[in-house]
Design an enzyme around this catalytic site. Structure first.
Site, PDB file in Angstrom:
ATOM      1  N   LYS A  80      -0.787   0.233  -0.320  1.00 57.14           N
ATOM      2  CA  LYS A  80      -1.101   1.628  -0.675  1.00 57.14           C
ATOM      3  C   LYS A  80      -0.151   2.134  -1.763  1.00 57.14           C
ATOM      4  CE  LYS A  80      -0.391   3.068   3.607  1.00 57.14           C
ATOM      5  NZ  LYS A  80      -0.065   1.815   4.291  1.00 57.14           N
ATOM      6  N   ARG A  88       4.669  -0.485  14.188  1.00 56.74           N
ATOM      7  CA  ARG A  88       3.887   0.245  13.175  1.00 56.74           C
ATOM      8  C   ARG A  88       2.434  -0.223  13.164  1.00 56.74           C
ATOM      9  NH1 ARG A  88       7.385  -1.124   8.252  1.00 56.74           N
ATOM     10  NH2 ARG A  88       5.783  -0.084   7.022  1.00 56.74           N
ATOM     11  N   ARG A 136       9.477  -7.609   1.852  1.00 57.31           N
ATOM     12  CA  ARG A 136       9.517  -6.468   0.920  1.00 57.31           C
ATOM     13  C   ARG A 136      10.948  -5.968   0.734  1.00 57.31           C
ATOM     14  NH1 ARG A 136       6.054  -1.169   2.056  1.00 57.31           N
ATOM     15  NH2 ARG A 136       7.223  -1.218   4.007  1.00 57.31           N
ATOM     16  N   ARG A 187      13.819  -1.868   3.781  1.00 58.88           N
ATOM     17  CA  ARG A 187      13.571  -0.652   4.550  1.00 58.88           C
ATOM     18  C   ARG A 187      13.921  -0.913   6.011  1.00 58.88           C
ATOM     19  NH1 ARG A 187       7.695   1.835   2.988  1.00 58.88           N
ATOM     20  NH2 ARG A 187       7.567   2.038   5.246  1.00 58.88           N
ATOM     21  N   ARG A 245      -3.064  10.561   8.771  1.00 56.55           N
ATOM     22  CA  ARG A 245      -2.926   9.381   9.617  1.00 56.55           C
ATOM     23  C   ARG A 245      -3.364   9.634  11.043  1.00 56.55           C
ATOM     24  NH1 ARG A 245       1.812   5.307   8.178  1.00 56.55           N
ATOM     25  NH2 ARG A 245       2.062   6.320   6.204  1.00 56.55           N
TER      26      ARG A 245
HETATM   27  P1  AP5 Z   1       3.300  -1.673  -0.336  1.00 60.59           P
HETATM   28  O1  AP5 Z   1       2.563  -1.227  -1.548  1.00 60.59           O
HETATM   29  O2  AP5 Z   1       4.703  -1.229  -0.172  1.00 60.59           O
HETATM   30  O3  AP5 Z   1       2.422  -1.360   0.973  1.00 60.59           O
HETATM   31  P2  AP5 Z   1       2.114   0.024   1.711  1.00 60.59           P
HETATM   32  O4  AP5 Z   1       0.682  -0.023   2.127  1.00 60.59           O
HETATM   33  O5  AP5 Z   1       2.554   1.183   0.878  1.00 60.59           O
HETATM   34  O6  AP5 Z   1       3.009  -0.168   3.001  1.00 60.59           O
HETATM   35  P3  AP5 Z   1       4.002   0.823   3.747  1.00 60.59           P
HETATM   36  O7  AP5 Z   1       4.824  -0.028   4.636  1.00 60.59           O
HETATM   37  O8  AP5 Z   1       4.705   1.725   2.790  1.00 60.59           O
HETATM   38  O9  AP5 Z   1       2.988   1.657   4.578  1.00 60.59           O
HETATM   39  P4  AP5 Z   1       3.281   2.435   5.859  1.00 60.59           P
HETATM   40  O10 AP5 Z   1       2.021   3.175   5.989  1.00 60.59           O
HETATM   41  O11 AP5 Z   1       3.672   1.663   7.041  1.00 60.59           O
HETATM   42  O12 AP5 Z   1       4.626   3.260   5.487  1.00 60.59           O
HETATM   43  P5  AP5 Z   1       4.869   4.724   4.935  1.00 60.59           P
HETATM   44  O13 AP5 Z   1       6.002   4.700   4.037  1.00 60.59           O
HETATM   45  O14 AP5 Z   1       3.596   5.324   4.482  1.00 60.59           O
HETATM   46  O15 AP5 Z   1       3.242  -3.291  -0.327  1.00 60.59           O
HETATM   47  C1  AP5 Z   1       3.880  -4.028   0.696  1.00 60.59           C
HETATM   48  C2  AP5 Z   1       4.420  -5.366   0.136  1.00 60.59           C
HETATM   49  O16 AP5 Z   1       3.333  -6.161  -0.276  1.00 60.59           O
HETATM   50  C3  AP5 Z   1       5.326  -5.222  -1.097  1.00 60.59           C
HETATM   51  O17 AP5 Z   1       6.363  -6.145  -1.008  1.00 60.59           O
HETATM   52  C4  AP5 Z   1       4.408  -5.497  -2.272  1.00 60.59           C
HETATM   53  O18 AP5 Z   1       5.118  -6.057  -3.363  1.00 60.59           O
HETATM   54  C5  AP5 Z   1       3.435  -6.501  -1.661  1.00 60.59           C
HETATM   55  N1  AP5 Z   1       2.080  -6.410  -2.211  1.00 60.59           N
HETATM   56  C6  AP5 Z   1       1.383  -5.268  -2.484  1.00 60.59           C
HETATM   57  N2  AP5 Z   1       0.156  -5.560  -2.945  1.00 60.59           N
HETATM   58  C7  AP5 Z   1       0.062  -6.929  -2.959  1.00 60.59           C
HETATM   59  C8  AP5 Z   1      -0.979  -7.836  -3.310  1.00 60.59           C
HETATM   60  N3  AP5 Z   1      -2.190  -7.424  -3.740  1.00 60.59           N
HETATM   61  N4  AP5 Z   1      -0.736  -9.157  -3.176  1.00 60.59           N
HETATM   62  C9  AP5 Z   1       0.478  -9.596  -2.711  1.00 60.59           C
HETATM   63  N5  AP5 Z   1       1.498  -8.783  -2.372  1.00 60.59           N
HETATM   64  C10 AP5 Z   1       1.289  -7.463  -2.486  1.00 60.59           C
HETATM   65  O19 AP5 Z   1       5.308   5.477   6.273  1.00 60.59           O
HETATM   66  C11 AP5 Z   1       6.536   5.155   6.912  1.00 60.59           C
HETATM   67  C12 AP5 Z   1       6.679   5.935   8.199  1.00 60.59           C
HETATM   68  O20 AP5 Z   1       6.701   7.347   7.909  1.00 60.59           O
HETATM   69  C13 AP5 Z   1       5.521   5.778   9.203  1.00 60.59           C
HETATM   70  O21 AP5 Z   1       5.717   4.638  10.019  1.00 60.59           O
HETATM   71  C14 AP5 Z   1       5.637   7.082   9.981  1.00 60.59           C
HETATM   72  O22 AP5 Z   1       6.690   7.042  10.918  1.00 60.59           O
HETATM   73  C15 AP5 Z   1       6.011   8.091   8.921  1.00 60.59           C
HETATM   74  N6  AP5 Z   1       4.812   8.720   8.309  1.00 60.59           N
HETATM   75  C16 AP5 Z   1       4.365   8.576   7.030  1.00 60.59           C
HETATM   76  N7  AP5 Z   1       3.245   9.275   6.843  1.00 60.59           N
HETATM   77  C17 AP5 Z   1       2.956   9.884   8.021  1.00 60.59           C
HETATM   78  C18 AP5 Z   1       1.900  10.730   8.472  1.00 60.59           C
HETATM   79  N8  AP5 Z   1       0.895  11.093   7.671  1.00 60.59           N
HETATM   80  N9  AP5 Z   1       1.950  11.164   9.756  1.00 60.59           N
HETATM   81  C19 AP5 Z   1       2.948  10.833  10.576  1.00 60.59           C
HETATM   82  N10 AP5 Z   1       3.965  10.014  10.228  1.00 60.59           N
HETATM   83  C20 AP5 Z   1       3.971   9.550   8.967  1.00 60.59           C
HETATM   84 MG    MG Z   2       4.105   2.633   1.094  1.00 56.23          MG
END
Ligand code: AP5
Ligand code: MG
Length: 218
Positions: A18, A176, A132, A165, A93
């Site tokens: 994402k 997660r 990552r 992270r 979410r």
């Molecule tokens: P990356 O692009 O970083 O993936 P991502 O989908 O952004 O993953 P996140 O871990 O950031 O998502 P998340 O939803 O768990 O965390 P968030 O920060 O939103 O890519 C991942 C890896 O893959 C990288 O190394 C990249 O290089 C590689 N990659 C990417 N594309 C690729 C491809 N096509 N091929 C190969 N490799 C690839 O949330 C964190 C925490 O915050 C949550 O757990 C929760 O506690 C809280 N939170 C956030 N939003 C909310 C909400 N709306 N409500 C409640 N709590 C929330």
């Molecule tokens: Mg992310």
């Protein structure tokens, strides 16, 4: 016109790409990338009250309560840079968040335009997240095998240190994923009812994923 602004939601399990894709498409679409996870982490780094409250949930792989998350997000999308639209990464979410967002938008004569559902298998989530690394300053995203920084441990963009992270440790990744399947995945049917969802195969390589997403916008 009020209804003309473009609002895109990026959904999908942790590690589905994402954040990577939102960063790659934002300039093409001329829209800001708003990641609730990133805003929380920034607050944790600055040790704000919001960061202290959110951190307790994030470190366990649980969702931050809806009230806190929605308040923060609605505040952010009032900013000047959001007047042409925005890309929401990781929000909503929960059904509650989606309903609140709908209400917020309806009151302003707006609606969601597209929901991109990034899809990847669980083993790939685990491979990606355990490898990552992110910039400790600007959150540029790396992977130790697929996309390492040019200078080991240093961000290509701003030169700050690249770190893991805290929620990318194995037991938290598992929590997660469980949270995703239990609470967030049901949102796909919520948005499918209005025909807004496009499934994006997140496994086809970064450039191909970007190309596919941009093709949806003509
Ligand atoms: P990356 O692009 O970083 O993936 P991502 O989908 O952004 O993953 P996140 O871990 O950031 O998502 P998340 O939803 O768990 O965390 P968030 O920060 O939103 O890519 C991942 C890896 O893959 C990288 O190394 C990249 O290089 C590689 N990659 C990417 N594309 C690729 C491809 N096509 N091929 C190969 N490799 C690839 O949330 C964190 C925490 O915050 C949550 O757990 C929760 O506690 C809280 N939170 C956030 N939003 C909310 C909400 N709306 N409500 C409640 N709590 C929330
Ligand atoms: Mg992310």
């Amino acid at each position: 016109m009020a209804g003309d602004i473009l609002k895109v939601i990026m959904m999908g399990p942790p590690g589905s790409g994402k954040g990577t894709q939102a960063e790659l498409i934002k300039n093409h679409l001329g829209l800001p990338h708003i990641s609730t996870g990133e805003i929380f982490r920034e607050n944790i780094r600055k040790n704000t009250q919001l960061g202290q409250r959110a951190g307790k949930y994030i470190e366990k792989g649980q969702l931050v309560p809806d009230e806190l998350t929605c308040e923060m997000l609605f505040d952010r999308i009032e900013d000047e840079d959001c007047k042409e639209g925005y890309i929401l990464d990781g929000f909503p979410r929960t059904i509650e968040q989606a309903e609140r967002l709908d209400k917020y938008l309806t009151e302003r004569g707006h609606k969601i335009d597209k929901v991109l559902n990034m899809s990847i298998p669980d083993q790939e989530v685990i491979r990606r997240l355990s490898g990552r690394r992110v910039c400790s300053n600007c959150e540029e995203i790396y992977h130790i095998d697929d996309n390492p920084p040019a200078k080991e441990g240093l961000c290509n963009v701003c030169g700050s240190s690249v770190i893991q992270r805290k929620d990318d440790l194995p037991e938290i990744i598992k929590a997660r994923l469980d949270t995703y399947y239990e609470i967030s995945q049901p949102l796909i049917s919520y948005y499918n009812r209005s025909g807004l969802v496009t499934i994006v195969d997140g496994t086809i390589g970064k450039t191909n994923v970007t190309r596919f997403i941009l093709s949806l916008f003509g």
